[in-house]
Motif scaffolding. Structure first.
Motif, PDB file in Angstrom:
ATOM      1  N   ASP A 212       0.862  -1.184   0.000  1.00 23.90           N
ATOM      2  CA  ASP A 212       0.000   0.000   0.000  1.00 23.90           C
ATOM      3  C   ASP A 212       0.900   1.235   0.000  1.00 23.90           C
ATOM      4  N   LYS A 214       0.640   4.802   1.883  1.00 25.94           N
ATOM      5  CA  LYS A 214      -0.254   5.494   2.828  1.00 25.94           C
ATOM      6  C   LYS A 214      -0.234   7.012   2.695  1.00 25.94           C
ATOM      7  N   GLY A 226      -5.857   6.487   4.097  1.00 26.43           N
ATOM      8  CA  GLY A 226      -6.240   5.075   4.145  1.00 26.43           C
ATOM      9  C   GLY A 226      -5.450   4.240   3.140  1.00 26.43           C
ATOM     10  N   TYR A 269      -5.042  -9.652   8.427  1.00 26.00           N
ATOM     11  CA  TYR A 269      -4.181  -8.787   7.613  1.00 26.00           C
ATOM     12  C   TYR A 269      -2.972  -8.402   8.456  1.00 26.00           C
ATOM     13  N   GLU A 283       1.201  -3.677  12.393  1.00 16.92           N
ATOM     14  CA  GLU A 283      -0.184  -3.710  12.893  1.00 16.92           C
ATOM     15  C   GLU A 283      -0.907  -4.904  12.288  1.00 16.92           C
ATOM     16  N   ASN A 285      -4.902  -6.060  10.972  1.00 14.05           N
ATOM     17  CA  ASN A 285      -6.292  -5.723  10.730  1.00 14.05           C
ATOM     18  C   ASN A 285      -7.077  -7.029  10.703  1.00 14.05           C
ATOM     19  N   ARG A 287      -9.589  -7.737   8.752  1.00 17.21           N
ATOM     20  CA  ARG A 287     -10.419  -7.623   7.537  1.00 17.21           C
ATOM     21  C   ARG A 287      -9.505  -7.460   6.334  1.00 17.21           C
ATOM     22  N   GLY A 289      -7.646  -5.544   3.450  1.00 17.63           N
ATOM     23  CA  GLY A 289      -7.101  -4.191   3.350  1.00 17.63           C
ATOM     24  C   GLY A 289      -7.732  -3.449   2.180  1.00 17.63           C
ATOM     25  N   ASP A 290      -7.728  -2.146   2.292  1.00 17.54           N
ATOM     26  CA  ASP A 290      -8.249  -1.312   1.211  1.00 17.54           C
ATOM     27  C   ASP A 290      -7.223  -0.213   0.984  1.00 17.54           C
ATOM     28  N   PRO A 291      -6.472  -0.157  -0.105  1.00 15.40           N
ATOM     29  CA  PRO A 291      -6.764  -0.691  -1.436  1.00 15.40           C
ATOM     30  C   PRO A 291      -6.104  -2.033  -1.806  1.00 15.40           C
ATOM     31  N   GLU A 292      -5.515  -2.765  -0.852  1.00 16.66           N
ATOM     32  CA  GLU A 292      -4.828  -4.008  -1.234  1.00 16.66           C
ATOM     33  C   GLU A 292      -5.766  -5.020  -1.899  1.00 16.66           C
TER      34      GLU A 292
END
Ligand code: AMP
Ligand code: GLY
Length: 417
Positions: A212, A214, A226, A269, A283, A285, A287, A289-292
């Motif tokens: 990503d 950032k 994001g 994630y 870190e 997540n 859920r 990832g966005d935009p992954e």
């Protein structure tokens, strides 16, 4: 009978999930709550908020939904998966307790410490004076993480005492982030990458790596967002790094969560960094990832419904197959994002465009125009013979999305020369 699926969420990640589901021969109707203008071309959008668990549950029951797939962490954090499961419905997404791997930085740190997952050393504080004294006695930069859901905005890398003081005041004295704790951790250096897997208890199925970007502007300048673009694969991550991360990060956490009595049932994630001392966790997540997701799911060759339902129901499923093609996506965001921005600007997509288009924050206005409706608005994703080729194609595509209030980075994947 073809399957009915409900996807919860409204961003580019959910568009990519809907797109992947639409490739499944088993899937009939796809609903998305609340969805966006792009998703509406591939799914039936229903106006229910992603955190309205009661409303979503009633909808799922009324439509005899076979499987619900949760995109955002906010929905997991309010217990959507627990309530669906208690009602006997099949859902892809972690329980509220398991989602703490994302929703509480301190919980994630405790799990990593307990299960020997490599990460930066840390200490956590709830008192401002104590936190400040600790930070001032250590070398800068100081990494300060607000403990709680802060939509990616709760991390401050303070370069000096003044910045650290201001950030700690914000986090521990002001109400901007609510009342919480701060995790202070060692500053790590190296390229960052995202490693996601599907996780069902101890079973994990790793996805292709992605990176990503950032920061808002070219050259990794400007404020933290994001995510402004992503690509896959990552040539600077070796097979050994990957094998290390599977065993010592993803599998170790999945096993640890089972041992803690809150098994994973969704996506794990890992936001990882390749440091001089090896791969470490920045870190987690709970859920996609966005935009992954928008560059990873187009690489999936297997039927995503089989994977989602295997995780949701604990059933068997063949190891997912992935293409090793090069892929790169560029996010077009509203001017002003990640700060304040205006909405409602018309977007015109040139019909000659040759890209997967994922909508992140779009709507259709009363004149049937496609308009901006969020910070991150739309993403152009291209495959290529290599990353450079995919980048060139995605840059051409991004320029074919016309809107006076959008901006985008032109250097996504700059680490690949
Ligand atoms: P997070 O929200 O935890 O992903 O943090 C946002 C960004 O802050 C990360 O993508 C990193 O670039 C940076 N960051 C977080 N933790 C550290 C750390 N321990 N050392 C260096 N940079 C960090
Ligand atoms: N792209 C970072 C995230 O989804 O949190």
């Amino acid at each position: 009978m073809k399957k009915k699926v409900l996807v919860v969420g409204s961003g580019g990640r959910e568009h990519a999930i809907v797109d992947a589901l639409s490739r499944s021969p088993q899937v009939g109707t796809i609903y998305c709550a609340p969805g966006n203008a792009g998703i509406a071309t591939q799914a039936e959008c229903v106006a229910i908020k992603d955190t309205d668990v009661k409303g979503l549950l009633e909808f799922a029951k009324s439509k005899d939904i076979d499987l619900t797939v949760v995109g955002p962490e906010a929905a997991l954090a309010v217990g959507i998966a627990d309530e669906f499961r208690a009602a006997g419905l099949s859902i892809f997404g972690h329980s509220k307790a398991a989602a703490r791997i994302e929703t509480s930085k301190e919980f994630a740190k405790v799990i990593m410490e307990k299960y020997n997952v490599p990460t930066a050393a840390y200490k956590s504080f709830s008192e401002y004076e104590e936190a400040l004294a600790y930070v001032l006695a250590r070398p800068f930069p100081a990494v300060l993480k607000y403990d709680g859901l802060a939509a990616g905005k709760g991390v401050v890398i303070a370069q000096d005492a003044a910045e650290a003081t201001e950030a700690l005041k914000d986090m521990l004295l002001d109400t901007r982030f609510g009342k919480g704790k701060v995790v202070v951790e060692d500053y790590l250096e190296g390229p960052e990458f995202s490693f996601m897997c599907f996780a069902d208890g101890n079973r994990i199925w790793p996805m292709p790596l992605a990176q990503d970007h950032k920061r808002a502007f070219d050259g990794d300048k400007g404020p933290n967002t994001g995510g402004m673009g992503a690509y896959s694969p990552l040539p600077f991550i070796t097979e050994e790094d990957k094998a290390f991360a599977v065993k010592n990060v993803l599998q170790a956490v999945a096993d640890g969560m089972v041992a803690e009595g809150c098994p994973l049932k969704g996506v794990l994630y890992g936001g990882l960094m390749k440091t001089a001392q090896g791969v470490k966790v920045i870190e987690f997540n709970a859920r996609f990832g966005d935009p992954e997701t928008e560059v990873v799911l187009p690489l999936l060759k297997s039927d995503i419904y089989d994977i989602f339902s295997a995780v949701a129901n604990g059933t068997t499923c063949a190891e997912p197959e992935w293409s090793n093609e090069s892929i790169l996506g560029i996010v077009l965001a509203s001017k002003g994002y990640p700060g304040s921005y205006q909405k409602g600007f018309p977007i015109v997509i040139d019909p000659e465009i040759d890209a997967h288009i994922y909508h992140m924050g779009t709507a259709v206005d009363s004149n049937c125009n496609l308009v901006t409706a969020g910070g991150r608005v739309i993403m152009a994703v291209c495959k290529g013979s290599d990353i450079k080729d995919a980048r060139a194609k995605a840059n051409v595509a991004a320029d074919l999305i016309k809107c006076e209030n959008l901006f985008h980075r032109k250097d996504i994947g700059w680490q690949i020369k």
